[in-house]
Scaffold this active site. Sequence first.
Site, PDB file in Angstrom:
ATOM      1  N   VAL A   5       0.797  -1.226   0.000  1.00 58.93           N
ATOM      2  CA  VAL A   5       0.000   0.000   0.000  1.00 58.93           C
ATOM      3  C   VAL A   5       0.828   1.275   0.000  1.00 58.93           C
ATOM      4  O   VAL A   5       0.281   2.359  -0.219  1.00 58.93           O
ATOM      5  CB  VAL A   5      -0.968   0.028   1.208  1.00 58.93           C
ATOM      6  CG1 VAL A   5      -2.012  -1.059   1.089  1.00 58.93           C
ATOM      7  CG2 VAL A   5      -0.215  -0.065   2.522  1.00 58.93           C
ATOM      8  N   TYR A   6       2.129   1.201   0.243  1.00 59.83           N
ATOM      9  CA  TYR A   6       2.929   2.424   0.301  1.00 59.83           C
ATOM     10  C   TYR A   6       2.923   3.121  -1.061  1.00 59.83           C
ATOM     11  O   TYR A   6       3.371   2.573  -2.065  1.00 59.83           O
ATOM     12  CB  TYR A   6       4.363   2.128   0.717  1.00 59.83           C
ATOM     13  CG  TYR A   6       4.524   1.678   2.156  1.00 59.83           C
ATOM     14  CD1 TYR A   6       3.494   1.798   3.080  1.00 59.83           C
ATOM     15  CD2 TYR A   6       5.722   1.128   2.589  1.00 59.83           C
ATOM     16  CE1 TYR A   6       3.645   1.386   4.389  1.00 59.83           C
ATOM     17  CE2 TYR A   6       5.888   0.712   3.901  1.00 59.83           C
ATOM     18  CZ  TYR A   6       4.842   0.839   4.797  1.00 59.83           C
ATOM     19  OH  TYR A   6       5.000   0.414   6.093  1.00 59.83           O
ATOM     20  N   LYS A   7       2.405   4.354  -1.052  1.00 58.05           N
ATOM     21  CA  LYS A   7       2.222   5.129  -2.278  1.00 58.05           C
ATOM     22  C   LYS A   7       1.498   4.293  -3.334  1.00 58.05           C
ATOM     23  O   LYS A   7       1.777   4.389  -4.531  1.00 58.05           O
ATOM     24  CB  LYS A   7       3.567   5.632  -2.803  1.00 58.05           C
ATOM     25  CG  LYS A   7       4.334   6.548  -1.843  1.00 58.05           C
ATOM     26  CD  LYS A   7       3.671   7.903  -1.686  1.00 58.05           C
ATOM     27  CE  LYS A   7       4.362   8.754  -0.647  1.00 58.05           C
ATOM     28  NZ  LYS A   7       5.737   9.111  -0.976  1.00 58.05           N
ATOM     29  N   ASN A   8       0.575   3.456  -2.852  1.00 54.04           N
ATOM     30  CA  ASN A   8      -0.246   2.614  -3.730  1.00 54.04           C
ATOM     31  C   ASN A   8       0.610   1.815  -4.716  1.00 54.04           C
ATOM     32  O   ASN A   8       0.309   1.721  -5.907  1.00 54.04           O
ATOM     33  CB  ASN A   8      -1.285   3.460  -4.472  1.00 54.04           C
ATOM     34  CG  ASN A   8      -2.258   4.128  -3.511  1.00 54.04           C
ATOM     35  OD1 ASN A   8      -2.487   3.634  -2.414  1.00 54.04           O
ATOM     36  ND2 ASN A   8      -2.815   5.250  -3.908  1.00 54.04           N
TER      37      ASN A   8
END
Length: 355
Positions: free
Chosen positions: A69-72
């Site tokens: 999910v980090y920066k999608n």
Amino acid sequence: MMKYRHLGKTGLAVSELCFGAMTFGNKGAFLGAPDRNWSEFGVVEIDEAVRMVHQAIDLGINFFDTADVYKNGQGEEALGNALKGRRSDLIIGTKGRWATGPGPNELGSTRHHLIAAVDASLRRLQTDYIDLYHLHGFDPRTDIEETLRVLDDLVRWGKIRYIGVSNFAGWQLAKALGVSERKGLERFVCYQGYYNLAARELEHEIIPLCVEENVGITVWSPLAGGLLTGKYRRGEPMPAGSRLSHATPFESAPVFDRDQAFDAIEALGRLAAERDVSIAQAALNWVLRRPGVASVIIGATRPDQLIDNVNATDWVLTDAEVQQLNELTEREKPYPYWHMVNVAGDRRLPGDVYP
């Protein structure tokens, strides 16, 4: 010089500092929270992120942390680009569980979601295996045996090598370890949690459990979102745009006693001046001295921050300095932990880990 520690009961050697990729990239609102944006945690453009990963490797870091999910997905993509041609010597940790799309099954710790999430992470990371795969949080809707069985399958298929958890309660981790033992399934070898001088809740259950069960601890936000760098001052407002200036529930979740935290910062400042090091180094050094800690995740956004953080491994706080910082940040323990400590009485020995 960078030092290495074994991760829990495995023989896997990880650098004392782990480089986190949460700031890599610049796009994306939180899925399910469109009013929030990942840029609140800092922005490192992809080209600069690649350069800093290479710098981290040159400084001896062999352990890198990210999540789907980090920066999608940009965090994984940037890390994958940076590690081309260097993969075999390095340890990649990533995480899954949170929403990766709008669908009702694009989240959770189900067999359906985790197989899809691992395959997507492998594509973004441009690798055919993940060294350490964490559940990013507990899923109350999925039976833990289902989750452990699919993680066990993923290990057997060669897609992941070790499994861990992040942000679990003590009872949730203990239950999972028990299920693994009874059913002969892969066991969690790592716990990734929020821990620093300003927030020591991990000491109540998680650290004693991990030490007892030989589960390695990796620490996120060891500088309390930048508070323990010394750039914030008592009685002054948080600088506009800083991570700590946000008033949203998520940003306020790492709760700490501000006055007590500033007492610690001032003590860190005195220790740092005596040692000719930065306040951030002193704060990182304290975390590295805690029981069970295998690695501490740093999230530098500039090359000079990365170098300064790495220098925290070149020296060690004395026992007296650690004790001073402990006493400054000690808080009254909630029940039943104060009772456990009081009843232990003269049966406590140096080095014992009590809640």
